[in-house]
Motif scaffolding. Structure first.
Motif, PDB file in Angstrom:
ATOM      1  N   LEU A  32      67.969  21.779 -72.993  1.00  0.00           N
ATOM      2  CA  LEU A  32      67.254  20.505 -72.890  1.00  0.00           C
ATOM      3  C   LEU A  32      66.736  20.222 -71.487  1.00  0.00           C
ATOM      4  O   LEU A  32      65.726  19.520 -71.333  1.00  0.00           O
ATOM      5  CB  LEU A  32      68.171  19.363 -73.338  1.00  0.00           C
ATOM      6  CG  LEU A  32      68.532  19.328 -74.822  1.00  0.00           C
ATOM      7  CD1 LEU A  32      69.502  18.198 -75.108  1.00  0.00           C
ATOM      8  CD2 LEU A  32      67.279  19.185 -75.690  1.00  0.00           C
ATOM      9  N   ASN A  33      67.429  20.744 -70.456  1.00  0.00           N
ATOM     10  CA  ASN A  33      67.054  20.384 -69.090  1.00  0.00           C
ATOM     11  C   ASN A  33      66.539  21.561 -68.263  1.00  0.00           C
ATOM     12  O   ASN A  33      66.057  21.347 -67.148  1.00  0.00           O
ATOM     13  CB  ASN A  33      68.250  19.756 -68.376  1.00  0.00           C
ATOM     14  CG  ASN A  33      68.623  18.411 -68.967  1.00  0.00           C
ATOM     15  OD1 ASN A  33      67.925  17.420 -68.788  1.00  0.00           O
ATOM     16  ND2 ASN A  33      69.745  18.356 -69.692  1.00  0.00           N
ATOM     17  N   GLY A  34      66.688  22.793 -68.779  1.00  0.00           N
ATOM     18  CA  GLY A  34      66.175  23.950 -68.060  1.00  0.00           C
ATOM     19  C   GLY A  34      67.002  24.367 -66.869  1.00  0.00           C
ATOM     20  O   GLY A  34      66.619  25.278 -66.134  1.00  0.00           O
ATOM     21  N   THR A  35      68.157  23.740 -66.657  1.00  0.00           N
ATOM     22  CA  THR A  35      69.035  24.103 -65.545  1.00  0.00           C
ATOM     23  C   THR A  35      70.447  23.640 -65.851  1.00  0.00           C
ATOM     24  O   THR A  35      70.646  22.700 -66.632  1.00  0.00           O
ATOM     25  CB  THR A  35      68.551  23.476 -64.223  1.00  0.00           C
ATOM     26  OG1 THR A  35      69.416  23.909 -63.148  1.00  0.00           O
ATOM     27  CG2 THR A  35      68.583  21.966 -64.290  1.00  0.00           C
ATOM     28  N   VAL A  36      71.417  24.306 -65.223  1.00  0.00           N
ATOM     29  CA  VAL A  36      72.806  23.843 -65.289  1.00  0.00           C
ATOM     30  C   VAL A  36      73.360  23.674 -63.883  1.00  0.00           C
ATOM     31  O   VAL A  36      74.564  23.520 -63.704  1.00  0.00           O
ATOM     32  CB  VAL A  36      73.691  24.811 -66.102  1.00  0.00           C
ATOM     33  CG1 VAL A  36      73.334  24.766 -67.581  1.00  0.00           C
ATOM     34  CG2 VAL A  36      73.605  26.233 -65.559  1.00  0.00           C
ATOM     35  N   ASN A  37      72.478  23.700 -62.884  1.00  0.00           N
ATOM     36  CA  ASN A  37      72.899  23.462 -61.517  1.00  0.00           C
ATOM     37  C   ASN A  37      73.269  21.988 -61.352  1.00  0.00           C
ATOM     38  O   ASN A  37      72.486  21.092 -61.695  1.00  0.00           O
ATOM     39  CB  ASN A  37      71.782  23.841 -60.549  1.00  0.00           C
ATOM     40  CG  ASN A  37      72.189  23.674 -59.108  1.00  0.00           C
ATOM     41  OD1 ASN A  37      72.116  22.593 -58.547  1.00  0.00           O
ATOM     42  ND2 ASN A  37      72.615  24.767 -58.499  1.00  0.00           N
ATOM     43  N   LEU A  38      74.449  21.720 -60.828  1.00  0.00           N
ATOM     44  CA  LEU A  38      74.950  20.348 -60.763  1.00  0.00           C
ATOM     45  C   LEU A  38      74.115  19.466 -59.850  1.00  0.00           C
ATOM     46  O   LEU A  38      73.850  18.298 -60.163  1.00  0.00           O
ATOM     47  CB  LEU A  38      76.412  20.367 -60.297  1.00  0.00           C
ATOM     48  CG  LEU A  38      77.389  21.061 -61.240  1.00  0.00           C
ATOM     49  CD1 LEU A  38      78.754  21.226 -60.583  1.00  0.00           C
ATOM     50  CD2 LEU A  38      77.525  20.304 -62.552  1.00  0.00           C
ATOM     51  N   THR A  39      73.675  20.010 -58.727  1.00  0.00           N
ATOM     52  CA  THR A  39      72.854  19.223 -57.803  1.00  0.00           C
ATOM     53  C   THR A  39      71.500  18.897 -58.415  1.00  0.00           C
ATOM     54  O   THR A  39      71.008  17.759 -58.312  1.00  0.00           O
ATOM     55  CB  THR A  39      72.673  19.984 -56.483  1.00  0.00           C
ATOM     56  OG1 THR A  39      73.959  20.263 -55.920  1.00  0.00           O
ATOM     57  CG2 THR A  39      71.859  19.164 -55.495  1.00  0.00           C
ATOM     58  N   GLU A  40      70.893  19.871 -59.087  1.00  0.00           N
ATOM     59  CA  GLU A  40      69.600  19.620 -59.732  1.00  0.00           C
ATOM     60  C   GLU A  40      69.736  18.610 -60.865  1.00  0.00           C
ATOM     61  O   GLU A  40      68.882  17.728 -61.033  1.00  0.00           O
ATOM     62  CB  GLU A  40      69.024  20.934 -60.260  1.00  0.00           C
ATOM     63  CG  GLU A  40      68.622  21.915 -59.165  1.00  0.00           C
ATOM     64  CD  GLU A  40      68.094  23.221 -59.738  1.00  0.00           C
ATOM     65  OE1 GLU A  40      67.904  23.292 -60.983  1.00  0.00           O
ATOM     66  OE2 GLU A  40      67.872  24.167 -58.961  1.00  0.00           O
ATOM     67  N   LEU A  41      70.802  18.710 -61.657  1.00  0.00           N
ATOM     68  CA  LEU A  41      71.009  17.756 -62.751  1.00  0.00           C
ATOM     69  C   LEU A  41      71.221  16.343 -62.213  1.00  0.00           C
ATOM     70  O   LEU A  41      70.675  15.378 -62.757  1.00  0.00           O
ATOM     71  CB  LEU A  41      72.207  18.185 -63.594  1.00  0.00           C
ATOM     72  CG  LEU A  41      72.021  19.447 -64.443  1.00  0.00           C
ATOM     73  CD1 LEU A  41      73.356  19.886 -65.038  1.00  0.00           C
ATOM     74  CD2 LEU A  41      71.002  19.213 -65.556  1.00  0.00           C
ATOM     75  N   ALA A  42      71.996  16.224 -61.131  1.00  0.00           N
ATOM     76  CA  ALA A  42      72.214  14.902 -60.540  1.00  0.00           C
ATOM     77  C   ALA A  42      70.913  14.328 -59.986  1.00  0.00           C
ATOM     78  O   ALA A  42      70.642  13.128 -60.118  1.00  0.00           O
ATOM     79  CB  ALA A  42      73.266  14.993 -59.436  1.00  0.00           C
ATOM     80  N   GLY A  43      70.087  15.185 -59.372  1.00  0.00           N
ATOM     81  CA  GLY A  43      68.806  14.729 -58.853  1.00  0.00           C
ATOM     82  C   GLY A  43      67.875  14.258 -59.956  1.00  0.00           C
ATOM     83  O   GLY A  43      67.193  13.233 -59.814  1.00  0.00           O
ATOM     84  N   ARG A  44      67.850  14.983 -61.063  1.00  0.00           N
ATOM     85  CA  ARG A  44      67.019  14.548 -62.189  1.00  0.00           C
ATOM     86  C   ARG A  44      67.529  13.245 -62.786  1.00  0.00           C
ATOM     87  O   ARG A  44      66.738  12.405 -63.232  1.00  0.00           O
ATOM     88  CB  ARG A  44      66.991  15.633 -63.262  1.00  0.00           C
ATOM     89  CG  ARG A  44      66.280  16.898 -62.824  1.00  0.00           C
ATOM     90  CD  ARG A  44      66.080  17.862 -63.972  1.00  0.00           C
ATOM     91  NE  ARG A  44      65.498  19.115 -63.524  1.00  0.00           N
ATOM     92  CZ  ARG A  44      65.092  20.079 -64.343  1.00  0.00           C
ATOM     93  NH1 ARG A  44      65.218  19.918 -65.655  1.00  0.00           N
ATOM     94  NH2 ARG A  44      64.574  21.195 -63.860  1.00  0.00           N
ATOM     95  N   SER A  45      68.845  13.082 -62.803  1.00  0.00           N
ATOM     96  CA  SER A  45      69.401  11.830 -63.300  1.00  0.00           C
ATOM     97  C   SER A  45      68.973  10.668 -62.419  1.00  0.00           C
ATOM     98  O   SER A  45      68.574   9.608 -62.912  1.00  0.00           O
ATOM     99  CB  SER A  45      70.931  11.921 -63.347  1.00  0.00           C
ATOM    100  OG  SER A  45      71.500  10.700 -63.720  1.00  0.00           O
ATOM    101  N   ALA A  46      69.025  10.860 -61.102  1.00  0.00           N
ATOM    102  CA  ALA A  46      68.627   9.795 -60.177  1.00  0.00           C
ATOM    103  C   ALA A  46      67.146   9.478 -60.296  1.00  0.00           C
ATOM    104  O   ALA A  46      66.735   8.320 -60.143  1.00  0.00           O
ATOM    105  CB  ALA A  46      68.970  10.205 -58.752  1.00  0.00           C
ATOM    106  N   ALA A  47      66.334  10.510 -60.593  1.00  0.00           N
ATOM    107  CA  ALA A  47      64.894  10.309 -60.694  1.00  0.00           C
ATOM    108  C   ALA A  47      64.448   9.891 -62.088  1.00  0.00           C
ATOM    109  O   ALA A  47      63.253   9.666 -62.320  1.00  0.00           O
ATOM    110  CB  ALA A  47      64.170  11.590 -60.286  1.00  0.00           C
ATOM    111  N   GLY A  48      65.375   9.786 -63.012  1.00  0.00           N
ATOM    112  CA  GLY A  48      65.029   9.396 -64.376  1.00  0.00           C
ATOM    113  C   GLY A  48      64.440  10.525 -65.202  1.00  0.00           C
ATOM    114  O   GLY A  48      63.837  10.260 -66.245  1.00  0.00           O
TER     115      GLY A  48
END
Length: 628
Positions: free
Chosen positions: A188-204
Motif C-alpha cells: 500500500l505504501n511502497g516502503t517499509v522504512n520506518l523513517t519514510e513511513l513516519a514522514g509520509r504520516s506527517a505529510a498526510g
C-alpha cells in the motif's frame, strides 16, 4: 570512530562471541563463559557511547537483497526510543550474563548456554536498531530461534524440549500475521522504512488501514505473549533461570511493545481499541492465574504476562498522535507510558527472576514455594534485593513501579473508565500474589531439607542483584534519567503523563490503596505453611482458578487432537488419492502403459517386423483404393 562504526561494533561483538563459541569452544565452558561475558561488557560500553553521544545520525544503509525494483536494506534508526531500549537490553543483559557465571558454573553444557546468550544479544540489538520492517522481521526470527535454543537448553528433560517446541510453534502463528502485515504495508505504501513511513504520516501521504496495524500486532501478540497466544510463556520457565530473566522478563517479551511503539504512526482507532482490550484482558487473566501458582518461577511468569498487558493497554490508551492526522512527534503519551513501564519492569522483573534463581541455586533447584521458608535470615542479600523488587512491582510509593504503573492508571482514568477499574483490580491482585510469594518463601521455618541447608550465594550472583535493586528503587524518578543518565531519552519520557493538582493526589490514593488492599489480604490470609491455604480451605475457588489457567492448554489440545489432526488426515487422504494417486501416479502410469505398448512393437525379432511391414502395406493399399 564514527557512530555508524559503533553500531556495527555493538552488533558484531555478540555475534562474533556466539560464532567463536559454536566453532571452537564447545568443550571449554569456562573460556566460553568468559568470552560471552566480555562481549556483553563490550556491548554495554559501546552502547553507552552511542546513547550518550551527541550524534544520532547514522547514514549508510547496506543493500542486502534486490529482486527487480524491490530491495531489502539493513540500516540503523537510532533515536531516543532506540536509545532507551538499548539501555535496557545492554545493561540488564550484562548483569544477567554475570549472574549466569555463578548459576551455570557446574553445568556440563555451559558453553552452549553462553553461546546462545550471545546470539540472543545480537538478535535483540538488531531489533532495537532496525530501520525498516523487513530488517526487524529478520532479527525477530533470530530472537525466536535463540529463544528456542535457550528454553530447551536442558533438552534431555522432555518438559524442556516440549516447552521449547511450544514456544517456537506458537510464535510462528503470530509471526505469520506479522509477515502479512509487512507485505501489506509495502504493497500500500511502497516502503517499509520506518523513517519514510513516519514522514509520509506527517505529510498526510500515508495509506492507513485497519489490516496493517492489526496484522503487525499479531507479531506482538506472539512475542509478548498476549492472549490467546500467551500459553508458551509459563512453560518457558523450563529453561535455566537466567534465560527466564533475560528473555522472558526484561527483553524479548518486551520486543512486541517496542515494535508497536516503533510503528505508532500506522495506528488507527479501531486497531488501538483491539490492542487496548487485548492488553487489559491479558493483564487481568494472568494476575488471576498467578494467585494459584506454587512454582516460584511460574508466579513470576504470569506476573510478566500481566505487566506486559499493562504496557499494551497503555499503548492503546494513549497513542493520541496516531491515525490520518498523526504528527511527526517521536513519542505519544501511550508510547511514553508503555516504554516507561517497560523500563522499570525490566529492572524489577529481572531482579525478581534472578532473585528466584539465587533461591533455586541455594536450595538445590527446589522451586515449590511451599517447600521453602525461613530464607530471610539464611540469604540476607537475596532477601533484601528481592524485597525491593516486590515493593517495586506492587507499586509501593517511592519505588519504580509506583510511578510507571500510576502513569498507566492515569491514562486509563482519562480515556476509558472500564479499563481503569479493571487495571486497578489487577493491581490489587498483583500486590496479593507477590506478597503471598514473598511471605511464604522467606518467612517461617524451613519446610524442606533443601531450604534448611540454604546459604547465601557468592558475589558473582549477589552483585547483579544489588545493581538491579538500585534500578528497581530509582528507575521511576525523573532525576534518574535527567541527571544520572544525562536526559538521553527525553524524546520519549518527557511525554509520560503526570497528573496535576487533585488528580495527582487521587492517583496516589488509588495506586497506594490498591497495593495496600492486596498486600494486606495476603499478609492476613496466607501463613508460611507447607500447603496453600486457598487450596485447602476453599477448594472450589482454587479449582476454578486452576481451570481458568489450564483452559487454554486444554482448548488448544482439543483443537490439535480433534480438529487439526483430523483435517490433516483428510487432506492427506485427498492428497494420496488426487495428487499422488491420480495426478502424479496416474500420469506416470499412463506414460508407463504407453511405453509398454511402444516396447511391444519393437521386440527386436525380424519376422515380427516383416508382419508389421505387410500390415502397413495392406493398410496403405486400403486407404489408397478407398476400401477402408
Amino acid at each position: 570512530m564514527a557512530p555508524a562504526q559503533f553500531t556495527s561494533l555493538v552488533l558484531l561483538l555478540p555475534l562474533v562471541s556466539a560464532a567463536v563459541i559454536a566453532l571452537f569452544l564447545r568443550r571449554r565452558g569456562a573460556l566460553a563463559a568468559g568470552l560471552s561475558v566480555a562481549a556483553a561488557a563490550g556491548v554495554a560500553v559501546v552502547s553507552s557511547i552511542l546513547i550518550f553521544g551527541e550524534s544520532r545520525d547514522f547514514p549508510g544503509a547496506v543493500e542486502w537483497l534486490r529482486l527487480g525494483g524491490f530491495t531489502v536494506v539493513f540500516g540503523c534508526k537510532f533515536d531516543d526510543l532506540a536509545a532507551l531500549m538499548l539501555l535496557v537490553v545492554s545493561f540488564v543483559g550484562f548483569f544477567i550474563h554475570v549472574f549466569s557465571l555463578g548459576y551455570m558454573r557446574d553445568d556440563a553444557a555451559r558453553a552452549r548456554f553462553f553461546g546462545g546468550l550471545s546470539f540472543f544479544m545480537f538478535s535483540m540489538i538488531g531489533i532495537v536498531l532496525a530501520d525498516n520492517l523487513f530488517m526487524l522481521f529478520v532479527f525477530w526470527e533470530f530472537v525466536g530461534f535463540s529463544s528456542y535454543l535457550l528454553i530447551g537448553h536442558w533438552y534431555e528433560r522432555p518438559s524442556a524440549s516440549d516447552a521449547a517446541k511450544k514456544a517456537f510453534i506458537v510464535n510462528r502463528v503470530g509471526d505469520f500475521g506479522f509477515l502479512l502485515g509487512i507485505i501489506a504495508c509495502y504493497w500500500l505504501n511502497g516502503t517499509v522504512n520506518l523513517t519514510e513511513l513516519a514522514g509520509r504520516s506527517a505529510a498526510g501521504g500515508l495509506v492507513f488501514s485497519r489490516a496493517i496495524p492489526l496484522l503487525l500486532f499479531c507479531g506482538a501478540v506472539g512475542k509478548s505473549a498476549q492472549m490467546p497466544l500467551h500459553v508458551w510463556l509459563p512453560d518457558a520457565m523450563e529453561g535455566p533461570t537466567p534465560v527466564s530473566a533475560l528473555i522472558h522478563a526484561a527483553t524479548m517479551v518486551a520486543a512486541g511493545v517496542y515494535m508497536l511503539c516503533r510503528i505508532h504512526f500506522l495506528m488507527v482507532p479501531d486497531a488501538l481499541t483491539v490492542i487496548l482490550w487485548t492488553g487489559t484482558i491479558t493483564a487481568l487473566y494472568a494476575a488471576i492465574c498467578a494467585v494459584v501458582q506454587s512454582d516460584i518461577k511460574k508466579v513470576l511468569a504470569y506476573s510478566t504476562l500481566s505487566q506486559l498487558g499493562y504496557m499494551m493497554a497503555a499503548f492503546g490508551l494513549g497513542s493520541l498522535g496516531s491515525g490520518p492526522q498523526a504528527g511527526a512527534t517521536l513519542a505519544t503519551a501511550g508510547v511514553a507510558a508503555a516504554m516507561f513501564h517497560l523500563t522499570t519492569h525490566a529492572f524489577f522483573k529481572a531482579l525478581l527472576f534472578l532473585g528466584s534463581g539465587s533461591i533455586i541455586h541455594a536450595c538445590h533447584h527446589e522451586q515449590d514455594i511451599f517447600k521453602l521458608g525461613g530464607l530471610a535470615r539464611k540469604m540476607p542479600w537475596t532477601f533484601l534485593t528481592f524485597t525491593v523488587g516486590v515493593f517495586a512491582i506492587i507499586g509501593l510509593p517511592f519505588f519504580a513501579g509506583f510511578f510507571s504503573k500510576d502513569a498507566i492508571l492515569y491514562l486509563a482514568r482519562e480515556n476509558n473508565q472500564a479499563v481503569f477499574w479493571v487495571l486497578v483490580f489487577t493491581a490489587v491482585l498483583t500486590a496479593l500474589y507477590m506478597t503471598r510469594l514473598w511471605r511464604i518463601t522467606f518467612f517461617g521455618e524451613p519446610r524442606s531439607e533443601a531450604a534448611a541447608q540454604a546459604h547465601e550465594n557468592g558475589p558473582v550472583m549477589v552483585v547483579p542483584l544489588v545493581l538491579l535493586a538500585v534500578g528497581a528503587a530509582l528507575g521511576g524518578y525523573g532525576f534518574f534519567y535527567d541527571q544520572l543518565l544525562g536526559g538521553a531519552f527525553q524524546g520519549v519520557l518527557a511525554l509520560v503523563p503526570e497528573p496535576q493538582g487533585a488528580a495527582h493526589w487521587m492517583m496516589i490514593a488509588v495506586g497506594t490503596g490498591a497495593m495496600f488492599v492486596g498486600a494486606s489480604f495476603a499478609l492476613a490470609y496466607y501463613r508460611p505453611a507447607a500447603v496453600d491455604r486457598l487450596q485447602a480451605g476453599v477448594p472450589v475457588v482454587f479449582g476454578g482458578l486452576m481451570f481458568a489457567k489450564e483452559s487454554f492448554d486444554r482448548l488448544y489440545g482439543y483443537y490439535v487432537a480433534k480438529i487439526q489432526q483430523r483435517v490433516a488426515m483428510l487432506l492427506n487422504l485427498l492428497e494420496q488419492i488426487f495428487l499422488a494417486g491420480w495426478l502424479i501416479r496416474g500420469g506416470a502410469g499412463a506414460v508407463g502403459l504407453l511405453g509398454l505398448g511402444a516396447r511391444a512393437l519393437h521386440p527386436g525379432k525380424l519376422h515380427v517386423y516383416v508382419y508389421w511391414f505387410l500390415l502397413g502395406v495392406v493398410l496403405l493399399w486400403g486407404f489408397a483404393t478407398g476400401r477402408f
